[in-house]
Design a protein around this motif. Sequence first.
Motif: not given
Lengths: 649, 271
Positions: A28-30, A215-235
Amino acid sequence: MEQNKVLPDGLDTFPKLLARNAVQWAELPAYREKEYGIWQSWNWAEVAENVNALAMGYVALGLNEGDHVAIIGRNRPYLYWAMLAAQSAGAIPVPLYQDANAEEMAYVLGHCGARFVIAEDQEQVDKVLEISDQTPNVEQIIYFDKRGMRKYDHTSLNAYEDVQAEGRAGNQRLAPILAERQARLDENSTCVMLYTSGTTGKPKGVVLSNTNIIASSIASSEFDNLAPGDSVLAYLPMAWVGDFIFSIGQCCWTGFCVACPESPETMQHDLREIGPTYFFAPPRFFEGLLTNVMIRIEDASKLKKHWFHKYMDHAKRVGPDLLDGKPVSFMDRLKYRIGDFLIYSPLKNTLGLSKVRVGYTAGEAIGPEIFEFYRALGINLKQLYGQTEASVFITQQPDGEVRADTVGVPSPGVELKIGDNGEVFYRSPGTFVEYFKNPESTKDTKDAEGWVATGDAGFIEESSGHLRIIDRAKDVGKMADGTMFAPKFVENKLKFYPNILEAVVFGDGRDNCTAFINIDLGAVGNWAERNNVAYTSYQDLAAHPDVYGTIQEHIEEVNKSIAKDSMLSGCQINRFLVLHKELDADDGEMTRTRKVRRKIVADKYDDLIGALYDGSATIATETEVTYEDGRKGSISATLELRDVKMVAA
Amino acid sequence: MSDTYVTEDGRTIGPPVLEMKNITLRFGGVTAIKDISFDIREGEIRAIIGPNGAGKSSMLNVINGFYHPQEGEVWFHGKKRKPMKPYKIAHQGIARTFQNIALFKGMSTLDNIMTGRFTHMKTNLFWQAIWKGPAEREEIENREIVEKVIDFLEIQAIRKTHVGALPYGLQKRVELGRALAAQPKLLLLDEPMAGMNVEEKEDMSRFILDVNDEFGTTIALIEHDMSVVMDISDRVVVMDYGAKIGDGTPDEVRNNQDVIDAYLGVAHEEN
């Protein structure tokens, strides 16, 4: 601090997460980066290999456990790997603001005692070398971009790929050392140290542990159902806690893909190409984007303009409800579908926001108009409230409960309480460990039970359980009858009107509130032109009876909206005047970043405030002004003061 | 001077690549260049300076074969060069930019720079019409080189912008990009900094130095702005009224009385 284990077994450090990802999501692309006009991408297996090689290279160069490794540059995959590699080698990454000046950089490098600096290119290397006499602790500099570096003295300079090559070559010797070091890391080890910009005094190094970040990453990822296949732009700057959480924390936890723009100037274009599903931007980004859209619509053909306005009006009426899943009539749905085909979809595509599933804005108040515009288009834009000390998340808005005036409910795992003075306190697994080498500040901010003071005043709305931030705690006062006085809360509401450029509200210790208003010469001048109102200057226009009338209407609307607030209904404005000059940084009335200096304004216009409270209908005044070249002059004026209708709570 | 030497900042300067021997160029009765000889060594930045009308651009046009001198010889890589068309000279590895920008205004930055690869393209019209196969491969190879140039000059943000819509300073940079795309052995720059503001001049100077440093490209440039020339060149030829009045390192030239006179405007005995 809570010592009970909050992280899943075997996934309590970043080297472990990386190892998991390299197996579980090998293909998977990282990370992606646009280079040479093409999106280059690296899958998790490649990322793990790169990080590992770099970490071994660090060790070969003499990096010790517990060292701080400074990272300077714009968002690039290589620099994220440099941070992960530091963790893999048992060290602590410290990302720095790339636009920091030499003095700030010298302070931070000296304060954290970094022996290794990872610099993106020649420009950053030059900066580090320039201050080398103030930072004797820096021993090795590793640079990524080789351009222009050939002629430098390389006794303590290393190319990134050479360090990796050395690591790979020494694999047999170095791999066991790395493994030992990683085995000694656990959830309480420091994950990262981030310097807060600090509006007052020197920047403070916020120490965040693996527990905090993961812990913050886990909680916030679950809060918004983030999953592999999502993408962000780091700017956004790498030194900012949000970028660390998105581009390292959530990325490594959920396995979504982080894309880095080709250059800061191409960000908008790259955004459109990537079409991220998860997007964060400060309010001014959304404001700027909206202004651009409106300007271009003004230049568009009549038909396009007509359609745009017609369908945007419809979208503003039903769009947010559709997004929140509330009932909407069949005809309205149909019309929205047509609008989507004609206007909304093409517009979102142009903006690069077509695929955004979760969008956040934070940092300051966003105008409700702006917020509604994006919601109306069907973009799930939400607000969150956070700070570095909390590993970002304090509160955030759940889907379906999004409003412009709140910052949401406590994020999973976060406890909130409101202090006696209205200040917001929180406690969570993300709560920072300490300020580096600064126990005093740590004690001032975090108490023995782990409650952290935010410095912001707010309250929890009873009806919805949402937190509302009203002001900086130090600006919040009490009125004579003991009700809460929050000037910025009222000022922000006023400033959302395009006609009002600035507002200063008074009322601390008084019976009621009054306001100074600065009109926006652009917006009001435009109105004057369209209505054939002749005027000569700001002062002339500001004193126009129609202008006074319009401002009065705005204030009455604001009063109505404040009256609905049980906590703050006392902050309604009783009397106001439109100032005869614009508040200006040259006169010391504002900071260079255009924040009103309340005290100075109050002292300078003492006579006007007096008149606001003694009931007089007009007041003659004379004010000293400083011109841009430093000369002084004065303007005199007779100002009208007006009463405003207040609404019973 | 020996055949090769190393400069203070660590660059290696090789033997002459181009030698101009007793060049004289006339247009009817006007003598534009009078019996000038100088050489350009491998890897150096060589400047040709002089007041207006001194014959600098004519000299550049002689080098790239646009003008043919009535007298004198041009030696390139140790061989005497026969008179030939400019495009043939381009094939030999000499690229240039122009004093007045000469880009295709209606085309994008990318396409303009791609035209710099023209001399390296081998497929003919037939293959290009078929596209699949050799033509496509060739396009990809050349695009890669062009993209490296775009990256080098930091013009990613205007890759797809029409050149006509760009500000002057950026157009100049695109033109440099097109010359660089040809991967020349010798790069001729005709007043690369004319009409630029201080910031743009600094940028351009930086790029010229970087091109020389990164790719080892030999550069000959004509420039008006003395301060820029003195800062970036290894050796300088000074021309006035078609004649060479000075040749040497910037310091030597700066202290040359004839050069001082030419620039400060001492009365000439005859015109």
